[in-house]
Design an enzyme around this catalytic site. Structure first.
Site, PDB file in Angstrom:
ATOM      1  N   HIS A  29      42.807   2.637  20.343  1.00 57.58           N
ATOM      2  CA  HIS A  29      42.922   1.982  21.647  1.00 57.58           C
ATOM      3  C   HIS A  29      43.047   0.482  21.458  1.00 57.58           C
ATOM      4  O   HIS A  29      42.751  -0.063  20.396  1.00 57.58           O
ATOM      5  CB  HIS A  29      41.710   2.294  22.539  1.00 57.58           C
ATOM      6  CG  HIS A  29      40.440   1.711  22.014  1.00 57.58           C
ATOM      7  ND1 HIS A  29      40.053   0.409  22.247  1.00 57.58           N
ATOM      8  CD2 HIS A  29      39.473   2.247  21.226  1.00 57.58           C
ATOM      9  CE1 HIS A  29      38.898   0.173  21.649  1.00 57.58           C
ATOM     10  NE2 HIS A  29      38.527   1.279  21.012  1.00 57.58           N
ATOM     11  N   CYS A  30      43.513  -0.163  22.489  1.00 56.71           N
ATOM     12  CA  CYS A  30      43.472  -1.619  22.564  1.00 56.71           C
ATOM     13  C   CYS A  30      42.752  -1.945  23.863  1.00 56.71           C
ATOM     14  O   CYS A  30      42.094  -1.080  24.440  1.00 56.71           O
ATOM     15  CB  CYS A  30      44.875  -2.230  22.495  1.00 56.71           C
ATOM     16  SG  CYS A  30      45.932  -1.821  23.887  1.00 56.71           S
TER      17      CYS A  30
END
Length: 93
Positions: A29-30
């Site tokens: 994820h970011c």
């Protein structure tokens, strides 16, 4: 304003629409997106993912299926990891 989706329910829906645990090669994820590397890209239902409550857009970029969320990507990522762990999934390097 749209109702905030339940994190666990959203994670379960996303997991189903990307093809289930067996289709997830990697998950990261970011700050705004869930990033999946899938074993079979054709299994994922981009259109259905895009209309889930809380999903802003779905893009394919750099060999990843990216699901941009309106809010809470860290919580949804954690819920996904927990759901994947329950079926014996482990992140691949």
């Amino acid at each position: 304003m749209a109702e905030t989706p339940d994190v666990d329910a959203l994670a379960a829906q996303v997991l189903h629409l990307v093809g289930g645990p067996d289709n997830v090669e990697r998950l990261t994820h970011c700050w705004a997106r869930l990033r999946f590397v899938l074993r079979d890209d054709s299994v994922a239902d981009d259109d259905a993912l895009g209309v889930l409550p809380g999903v802003v857009m779905v893009v394919r970029q750099s060999g990843q299926l990216q699901v941009a969320l309106q809010s809470g990507p860290l919580a949804v990522h954690a819920a996904l990891v927990e759901q994947l762990a329950q079926v014996g999934w482990q992140a691949r390097a």
